[in-house]
Design a protein around this motif. Structure first.
Motif, short mmCIF file in Angstrom:
data_model
loop_
_atom_site.label_atom_id
_atom_site.label_comp_id
_atom_site.label_asym_id
_atom_site.label_seq_id
_atom_site.Cartn_x
_atom_site.Cartn_y
_atom_site.Cartn_z
N LEU A 1 0.83 -1.21 0.00
CA LEU A 1 0.00 0.00 0.00
C LEU A 1 0.86 1.26 0.00
N ILE A 2 1.96 1.24 0.76
CA ILE A 2 2.87 2.39 0.77
C ILE A 2 3.51 2.55 -0.60
N MET A 3 3.92 1.44 -1.21
CA MET A 3 4.53 1.50 -2.55
C MET A 3 3.56 2.12 -3.55
N GLU A 4 2.29 1.68 -3.53
CA GLU A 4 1.29 2.23 -4.45
C GLU A 4 1.12 3.73 -4.23
N GLY A 5 1.04 4.14 -2.97
CA GLY A 5 0.87 5.55 -2.66
C GLY A 5 2.05 6.39 -3.10
N LEU A 6 3.26 5.92 -2.83
CA LEU A 6 4.45 6.68 -3.20
C LEU A 6 4.65 6.72 -4.71
N GLN A 7 4.27 5.66 -5.40
CA GLN A 7 4.39 5.63 -6.85
C GLN A 7 3.58 6.76 -7.48
N ASN A 8 2.42 7.03 -6.90
CA ASN A 8 1.57 8.11 -7.40
C ASN A 8 2.00 9.48 -6.90
N LEU A 9 2.77 9.51 -5.83
CA LEU A 9 3.13 10.78 -5.19
C LEU A 9 4.49 11.32 -5.65
N ASP A 10 5.52 10.47 -5.61
CA ASP A 10 6.87 10.92 -5.92
C ASP A 10 7.73 9.71 -6.30
N LYS A 11 8.23 9.71 -7.52
CA LYS A 11 8.99 8.56 -8.04
C LYS A 11 10.29 8.32 -7.26
N VAL A 12 10.96 9.40 -6.86
CA VAL A 12 12.22 9.23 -6.12
C VAL A 12 11.95 8.58 -4.76
N ALA A 13 10.93 9.04 -4.07
CA ALA A 13 10.56 8.44 -2.79
C ALA A 13 10.13 6.99 -2.98
N TYR A 14 9.46 6.72 -4.10
CA TYR A 14 9.04 5.36 -4.44
C TYR A 14 10.26 4.45 -4.55
N VAL A 15 11.31 4.90 -5.23
CA VAL A 15 12.53 4.10 -5.39
C VAL A 15 13.24 3.95 -4.04
N ARG A 16 13.29 5.03 -3.26
CA ARG A 16 13.94 4.96 -1.94
C ARG A 16 13.26 3.91 -1.06
N PHE A 17 11.92 3.98 -1.00
CA PHE A 17 11.18 3.03 -0.17
C PHE A 17 11.37 1.61 -0.69
N ALA A 18 11.31 1.45 -2.02
CA ALA A 18 11.46 0.13 -2.62
C ALA A 18 12.82 -0.47 -2.30
N SER A 19 13.86 0.36 -2.22
CA SER A 19 15.20 -0.15 -1.95
C SER A 19 15.27 -0.83 -0.58
N VAL A 20 14.49 -0.34 0.37
CA VAL A 20 14.46 -0.96 1.70
C VAL A 20 13.45 -2.11 1.70
N TYR A 21 12.25 -1.85 1.17
CA TYR A 21 11.17 -2.83 1.17
C TYR A 21 11.55 -4.10 0.41
N LYS A 22 12.20 -3.93 -0.74
CA LYS A 22 12.59 -5.08 -1.56
C LYS A 22 14.02 -5.54 -1.27
N ASN A 23 14.67 -4.88 -0.30
CA ASN A 23 15.98 -5.29 0.19
C ASN A 23 17.04 -5.32 -0.92
N PHE A 24 17.21 -4.19 -1.61
CA PHE A 24 18.22 -4.11 -2.67
C PHE A 24 19.60 -4.32 -2.04
N ARG A 25 20.41 -5.13 -2.72
CA ARG A 25 21.75 -5.43 -2.22
C ARG A 25 22.85 -4.80 -3.06
N GLU A 26 22.59 -4.64 -4.36
CA GLU A 26 23.63 -4.15 -5.27
C GLU A 26 23.06 -3.07 -6.16
N ALA A 27 23.94 -2.35 -6.84
CA ALA A 27 23.52 -1.28 -7.75
C ALA A 27 22.64 -1.82 -8.87
N LYS A 28 22.89 -3.05 -9.31
CA LYS A 28 22.08 -3.60 -10.40
C LYS A 28 20.63 -3.81 -9.97
N ASP A 29 20.38 -4.00 -8.65
CA ASP A 29 19.00 -4.11 -8.15
C ASP A 29 18.27 -2.79 -8.39
#
Length: 153
Positions: A111-139
């Motif tokens: 739900l947070i991802m959906e909300g941020l996607q509509n609100l601010d793309k940069v915040a969407y990517v920031r949140f996704a990096s934690v939520y989806k547990n990005f490990r490397e730059a390629k993620d």
């Protein structure tokens, strides 16, 4: 209401009014002991929610924790606070109206991802990096690549 400055229980409401989006009542209070003034917000809570963590532990839902996560993703971004508040209120309403007293952390994250996607793309990517547990730059590269495929809103 206990005074946040001196912990005295004797406080007085000086002014009450609804918030701009009518989702809460804003109350200005003053402490009869120390004279300090502070603001409280009263919100409707449809049901008591419990959050089921990935490790199986259950904890009470905290709106403040959701707000902190969203605000951390939006840090230093020029986004209207009223839009952020509406998004958070919408997420809480969705969670409360699901009909379940327990919600998974994944449901809240989506739900947070959906909300941020509509609100601010940069915040969407920031949140996704934690939520989806990005490990490397390629993620990041792969995720940002999927953004280009999404329709603009």
């Amino acid at each position: 209401m206990r005074c946040p400055f001196c912990s005295n229980d004797d406080t007085q409401v000086k002014d009450s009014r609804p918030t701009e989006d009518n989702s809460a009542i804003r109350r200005r209070r003053s402490c009869n002991a120390c004279g300090a003034r502070f603001t409280t917000f009263e919100r409707v809570q449809l049901r008591e929610l419990m959050v089921m963590k990935k490790n199986g532990k259950k904890v009470p839902f905290e709106r403040e924790k959701l707000e902190r996560s969203v605000n951390l993703a939006l840090r230093k971004r020029q986004v209207d606070e009223e839009k952020v508040e509406r998004m958070i209120n919408g997420i809480v309403r969705q969670l409360e109206s699901m009909g379940e007293s327990e919600v998974q952390t994944d449901q809240i994250g989506k739900l947070i991802m959906e909300g941020l996607q509509n609100l601010d793309k940069v915040a969407y990517v920031r949140f996704a990096s934690v939520y989806k547990n990005f490990r490397e730059a390629k993620d990041f590269e792969e995720f940002v690549g999927t953004l280009a495929e999404l329709p603009e809103k």
